[in-house]
Design an enzyme around this catalytic site. Structure first.
Site, PDB file in Angstrom:
ATOM      1  N   CYS A 113       0.815  -1.225   0.000  1.00 53.37           N
ATOM      2  CA  CYS A 113       0.000   0.000   0.000  1.00 53.37           C
ATOM      3  C   CYS A 113       0.848   1.275   0.000  1.00 53.37           C
ATOM      4  CB  CYS A 113      -0.949  -0.020   1.185  1.00 53.37           C
ATOM      5  SG  CYS A 113      -2.124  -1.371   1.048  1.00 53.37           S
ATOM      6  N   HIS A 254      -3.319   7.080   1.622  1.00 55.93           N
ATOM      7  CA  HIS A 254      -3.719   5.761   1.121  1.00 55.93           C
ATOM      8  C   HIS A 254      -5.097   5.432   1.692  1.00 55.93           C
ATOM      9  CE1 HIS A 254      -3.855   1.585   0.257  1.00 55.93           C
ATOM     10  NE2 HIS A 254      -3.779   1.234   1.524  1.00 55.93           N
ATOM     11  N   ASN A 284      -9.945  -0.513  -1.223  1.00 61.00           N
ATOM     12  CA  ASN A 284      -8.480  -0.402  -1.159  1.00 61.00           C
ATOM     13  C   ASN A 284      -7.896  -1.019  -2.435  1.00 61.00           C
ATOM     14  OD1 ASN A 284      -5.759  -0.598  -0.636  1.00 61.00           O
ATOM     15  ND2 ASN A 284      -5.983  -1.490   1.406  1.00 61.00           N
TER      16      ASN A 284
HETATM   17  O1  UT7 Z   1      -3.624  -0.922   3.416  1.00 58.54           O
HETATM   18  C1  UT7 Z   1      -3.168  -1.655   4.476  1.00 58.54           C
HETATM   19  C2  UT7 Z   1      -4.012  -2.845   4.470  1.00 58.54           C
HETATM   20  N1  UT7 Z   1      -5.063  -3.009   5.364  1.00 58.54           N
HETATM   21  C3  UT7 Z   1      -5.512  -2.190   6.338  1.00 58.54           C
HETATM   22  O2  UT7 Z   1      -5.054  -1.135   6.593  1.00 58.54           O
HETATM   23  C4  UT7 Z   1      -6.662  -2.718   7.114  1.00 58.54           C
HETATM   24  C5  UT7 Z   1      -6.521  -2.456   8.598  1.00 58.54           C
HETATM   25  N2  UT7 Z   1      -7.590  -3.057   9.362  1.00 58.54           N
HETATM   26  C6  UT7 Z   1      -8.875  -2.702   9.251  1.00 58.54           C
HETATM   27  O3  UT7 Z   1      -9.240  -1.862   8.458  1.00 58.54           O
HETATM   28  C7  UT7 Z   1      -9.870  -3.342  10.193  1.00 58.54           C
HETATM   29  O4  UT7 Z   1      -9.180  -4.033  11.204  1.00 58.54           O
HETATM   30  C8  UT7 Z   1     -10.861  -4.321   9.491  1.00 58.54           C
HETATM   31  C9  UT7 Z   1     -11.811  -3.524   8.625  1.00 58.54           C
HETATM   32  C10 UT7 Z   1     -10.111  -5.334   8.662  1.00 58.54           C
HETATM   33  C11 UT7 Z   1     -11.698  -5.043  10.532  1.00 58.54           C
HETATM   34  O5  UT7 Z   1     -12.359  -4.123  11.376  1.00 58.54           O
HETATM   35  P1  UT7 Z   1     -12.256  -4.228  12.954  1.00 58.54           P
HETATM   36  O6  UT7 Z   1     -13.077  -3.152  13.512  1.00 58.54           O
HETATM   37  O7  UT7 Z   1     -10.803  -4.278  13.329  1.00 58.54           O
HETATM   38  O8  UT7 Z   1     -12.974  -5.604  13.222  1.00 58.54           O
HETATM   39  P2  UT7 Z   1     -12.408  -6.893  13.954  1.00 58.54           P
HETATM   40  O9  UT7 Z   1     -11.455  -7.618  13.121  1.00 58.54           O
HETATM   41  O10 UT7 Z   1     -12.014  -6.516  15.336  1.00 58.54           O
HETATM   42  O11 UT7 Z   1     -13.734  -7.736  14.055  1.00 58.54           O
HETATM   43  C12 UT7 Z   1     -14.857  -7.309  14.848  1.00 58.54           C
HETATM   44  C13 UT7 Z   1     -15.985  -8.293  14.622  1.00 58.54           C
HETATM   45  C14 UT7 Z   1     -15.543  -9.750  14.719  1.00 58.54           C
HETATM   46  O12 UT7 Z   1     -16.607 -10.496  15.285  1.00 58.54           O
HETATM   47  P3  UT7 Z   1     -16.572 -10.928  16.822  1.00 58.54           P
HETATM   48  O13 UT7 Z   1     -15.320 -11.714  16.983  1.00 58.54           O
HETATM   49  O14 UT7 Z   1     -16.558  -9.635  17.590  1.00 58.54           O
HETATM   50  O15 UT7 Z   1     -17.816 -11.705  16.950  1.00 58.54           O
HETATM   51  C15 UT7 Z   1     -15.379 -10.165  13.277  1.00 58.54           C
HETATM   52  O16 UT7 Z   1     -15.570 -11.546  13.082  1.00 58.54           O
HETATM   53  O17 UT7 Z   1     -16.487  -8.121  13.291  1.00 58.54           O
HETATM   54  C16 UT7 Z   1     -16.499  -9.379  12.636  1.00 58.54           C
HETATM   55  N3  UT7 Z   1     -16.297  -9.146  11.194  1.00 58.54           N
HETATM   56  C17 UT7 Z   1     -17.306  -8.893  10.366  1.00 58.54           C
HETATM   57  N4  UT7 Z   1     -18.624  -8.778  10.554  1.00 58.54           N
HETATM   58  C18 UT7 Z   1     -19.382  -8.504   9.481  1.00 58.54           C
HETATM   59  C19 UT7 Z   1     -15.127  -9.136  10.504  1.00 58.54           C
HETATM   60  N5  UT7 Z   1     -15.381  -8.883   9.220  1.00 58.54           N
HETATM   61  C20 UT7 Z   1     -16.714  -8.733   9.099  1.00 58.54           C
HETATM   62  C21 UT7 Z   1     -17.561  -8.454   8.021  1.00 58.54           C
HETATM   63  N6  UT7 Z   1     -18.889  -8.341   8.250  1.00 58.54           N
HETATM   64  N7  UT7 Z   1     -17.110  -8.276   6.771  1.00 58.54           N
END
Ligand code: UT7
Length: 329
Positions: A113, A254, A284
């Site tokens: 990225c 980004h 992204n």
């Molecule tokens: O360019 C560099 C590359 N990437 C990034 O910069 C991405 C950086 N990370 C992020 O943007 C975020 O961490 C994500 C968008 C990937 C995830 O968001 P988050 O707020 O960190 O969610 P999380 O991983 O803590 O998950 C929270 C909950 C989980 O459920 P439980 O364990 O609380 O029951 C996940 O299983 O959300 C759940 N979850 C979803 N729910 C609905 C994860 N993905 C999804 C989804 N839809 N697509």
């Protein structure tokens, strides 16, 4: 020493889009969750048979046409990508051939990225050295080819696209490239990777069955690092140039997550109306987010000739980059 400026910009996204509603039918997710947690509405997806070089060539042609030059005038082509058409030859070679850039050398730059920011830094130095007059930096990624569309944590995030900027010397002492901060921190490498397909885990029936050719991410770790480093590198860059956020015309970060951008902007103390966010439309696109966001900033009048522009990115590796330019287009 010469100075460098950006003189043309071309972008390409494939017409097909994948909406949150489409994703709701593919994995256990909702439009509300995606909008709230990430801020994406849709992503463009390249049709089967279209590869990264195809989109890179489209973006490059637009930039060359805008500048009114022939590809044979290019001195170098840098393709910033994590989704090359093949591991080798480099996508830069494929693009060079298709464009007819008969006098250019070039290479692929793998910084995920942060790729486009690294590319701009490199191009600025090639031009500053006096050895290059026209360097084309292309950020292009076909992320849909390495995304696991059964993994809801990653498949909602990424899209496909390409963008190109031409970097040339400034004229008569006009300002252009000002400074950069680029860093790597390999200790975070495990948090975002495509494990298989390289020399560590070459392709095998097992690596395919284990879905190791897809992006794997520890989202929370990447999120925290991205917010902290985006702020830190921008602040370092401003401080050492005796500038403050008040001097910035527009920040073009980004686009990985709307919340990462807002949190970094808030920590920096830069008002949201001077920060470009277009992740809702493209997701992204890895190497392409910064040129796509720059095009949208120009279109809506947020970026104008003479503005101080701050580009910033954090990505897999980890890679970190920011650079400052006086915009001359
Ligand atoms: O360019 C560099 C590359 N990437 C990034 O910069 C991405 C950086 N990370 C992020 O943007 C975020 O961490 C994500 C968008 C990937 C995830 O968001 P988050 O707020 O960190 O969610 P999380 O991983 O803590 O998950 C929270 C909950 C989980 O459920 P439980 O364990 O609380 O029951 C996940 O299983 O959300 C759940 N979850 C979803 N729910 C609905 C994860 N993905 C999804 C989804 N839809 N697509």
């Amino acid at each position: 020493m010469y100075n460098a400026k950006i003189t043309a910009l071309g972008c390409y996204t494939p017409p097909e889009v994948l909406t949150n509603q489409d994703l709701e039918k593919m994995v256990d997710t909702t439009n509300e969750w995606i909008m709230q947690r990430v801020g994406i509405m849709q992503r463009h997806i390249a049709p089967a048979g279209v590869a990264t070089s195809d989109m890179a060539v489209e973006a490059a042609k637009i930039a060359l046409e805008q500048r009114g030059i022939d590809a044979s005038e290019l001195d170098a082509i840098l393709v910033c990508t994590v989704t090359p058409d093949m591991l080798f030859p480099a996508t830069a070679c494929l693009v060079q051939d298709r464009l007819g850039a008969t006098h250019a050398w070039g290479f692929d730059l793998l910084a995920a990225c942060s790729g486009f920011v690294y590319g701009l830094t490199t191009a600025a130095h090639l031009v500053s050295a006096g050895s290059h007059k026209k360097v084309l930096v292309i950020g292009a990624d076909t992320m849909s080819r390495i995304i696991d569309y059964t993994d809801r944590a990653t498949c909602i995030l990424f899209g496909d696209g390409a963008g190109a900027m031409l970097v040339e010397p400034t004229e008569n002492g006009e300002p252009g490239f000002i400074d950069f901060v680029n860093q790597i921190d390999g200790s975070g490498g495990d948090n975002l990777k495509q494990p298989a397909g390289g020399s560590r885990i070459p392709a095998s029936a097992e690596s395919v069955a284990d879905r190791l050719h897809f992006v794997k991410q520890d989202g929370q770790q990447v999120f925290k690092y991205a917010v902290r480093k985006m702020e830190e590198c921008c602040r370092d860059l401003l401080d050492r140039n005796h500038l403050t956020v008040a001097d910035i015309g527009v920040m073009i970060p980004h686009q990985a997550n709307r919340r990462i951008i807002s949190a970094a902007a808030e920590r920096l103390g830069i008002n949201c109306d001077r920060v470009v966010i277009n992740i809702d439309q493209y997701g992204n696109t890895t190497g392409a987010t910064i040129p796509l966001a720059t095009r949208d900033a120009l279109r809506c009048g947020k970026l104008k000739k003479g503005d101080l522009v701050l580009f910033a990115a954090v990505g897999a590796g980890y890679t970190v980059g920011a650079n400052l330019w006086r915009w001359q287009m």
